[in-house]
Design an enzyme around this catalytic site. Structure first.
Site: not given
Ligand code: PLP
Length: 383
Positions: A42, A271
């Site tokens: 993702k 700044y």
């Molecule tokens: C992001 C996510 C993962 C992966 O988690 P990590 O800690 O990056 O391994 C697994 N399951 C769900 C539902 C997620 O949203």
């Protein structure tokens, strides 16, 4: 934003695909052979770039991909027309009709979702796989673990849906083993009591994310893991039992020195003049700022590597430029590489340190590298 390919890079991320592949093999080696590997990609593969990361993961033996939404699934479809894709997020009612088109597996948490999705699948005359998500204490998606029955039955009665998996998600697997164990227990009870006639053997049963792998139960019904962070070499747990998995960093973040100059003691820098030089100094102006993903919070706190030496950030990080102290470096010149995250010779600036200076966590840092920053892919194995 198009950019002639002959122009040199001013700020870039280097993505080591060979390290990614080695990490996947190392994680796999710690798991029993029957465990399916769901590669979580993702958010543009945690900022690393979806097409390149997914292609290398598939080549390295991932079984399935998980993305957050349909737009990400559509991008992934362009790379892998027949790769299995699980959408982790809830679909909006008006998105349901696109699920058959992209041929994705959909996460469902409610009777309403099941009914809408079944209608969409019926309209497309295509059968759809779904995974039933159970909320065992995350308080986000999923049906509450004590109320699973009606959703499970709705799936079984849906003419166009096929139950292909059941899963839950841990809220505290990185720091609360006891609560994680309780979540596992709730999940198993929900399967036992809420899902009569569940044919576990033909389903993917999964709970563990990267941190969950710490306490994974080799015995139970679990036959898949969902790994995001760890495949990128990011350790979610401070004192990790995962020390058995020597995952290595995949990401590094680099810029250049644009200008070196001398300034007298007493000069204010950047700044707001939040830093005033205490001595006659030489400063280097880097060709990157918060417009690239160097967080403003790193002002007067962060460090970078130039010629293998640590150089502190002076004053505020600005949109396109960041000023560092190079008084103690004997040689430094315009064009030199400055490492924000990663290795330079023997020296290393870990992502965790960069993120600490930004008051955030490594995975948020990865999502904050902006689209101005090209991702350059290193592909060779055995480097
Ligand atoms: C992001 C996510 C993962 C992966 O988690 P990590 O800690 O990056 O391994 C697994 N399951 C769900 C539902 C997620 O949203």
């Amino acid at each position: 934003m198009s950019r002639p390919s002959s122009l040199p890079h001013r700020c870039w991320a280097e993505i080591d695909l060979a390290a990614l592949e080695r990490n996947l093999h190392r994680i796999r080696a710690t798991l029993p052979p029957h465990m399916r590997y769901v590669a979580v990609v993702k958010a543009d593969a945690y900022g690393h770039g979806l097409p390149q990361i997914a292609a290398r993961l598939m080549h390295s033996g991932a079984d399935l991909f998980a993305v957050a939404n349909l737009a990400e699934a559509a991008s992934l479809r362009e790379v892998g027309p027949d790769w299995p894709i699980l959408v982790l997020g809830a679909l909006l009612p008006e998105e349901m009709r696109f699920a058959p088109e992209y041929d994705v597996t959909v996460t469902v948490s409610s009777v309403a979702e099941v009914e809408q999705l079944d209608r969409a699948a019926a309209a497309a005359r295509r059968h759809l796989d779904v995974h039933l998500k159970i909320d065992t204490g995350m308080g986000r998606l999923g049906v509450w673990h004590e109320e699973v029955g009606p959703v499970y039955l709705a799936i079984r009665h849906a003419a166009y849906l096929r139950l292909a998996g059941v899963f839950t998600h841990f809220s505290s697997s990185d720091d609360d083993a006891a609560f994680t164990a309780e979540q596992r227990r709730r999940f198993l009870v929900a399967l036992e009591t809420g899902c009569p006639g569940l044919a576990r053997d033909s389903l993917l049963v999964h709970a563990d994310n990267s941190a969950g792998l710490d306490t994974i139960e080799q015995a139970g019904p679990f036959n898949a893991v969902r790994v995001g962070l760890l495949q990128f070499g990011i350790r979610p747990v401070a004192n990790s039992l995962l020390s058995g998995v020597p995952a290595e960093p995949v990401f590094s973040f680099r810029a250049r020195v644009g200008l070196v100059k001398s300034l007298p003691a007493g000069t204010g820098i950047s700044y707001g003049r939040t830093h005033v030089l205490r001595r006659d100094s030489r400063v280097a102006v880097l060709t990157a700022g918060y417009g690239d993903g160097i967080p403003r919070a790193a002002s007067n706190r962060g460090q970078v590597l130039i010629r293998g030496r640590r150089c502190p950030i002076l004053g505020r990080v600005t949109m396109d430029q960041t000023i560092v102290d190079v008084t103690d470096l004997t040689e430094v010149a315009a064009g030199d590489e400055a490492v924000l995250v990663g290795r330079q010779g023997e020296a290393e600036l870990p992502l965790s340190e960069f993120s600490r200076h930004a008051d955030t966590i490594p995975w948020e840092t990865l999502c904050s590298v902006t689209k101005r920053v090209p991702r350059l892919y290193r592909t060779q194995l055995g480097v």
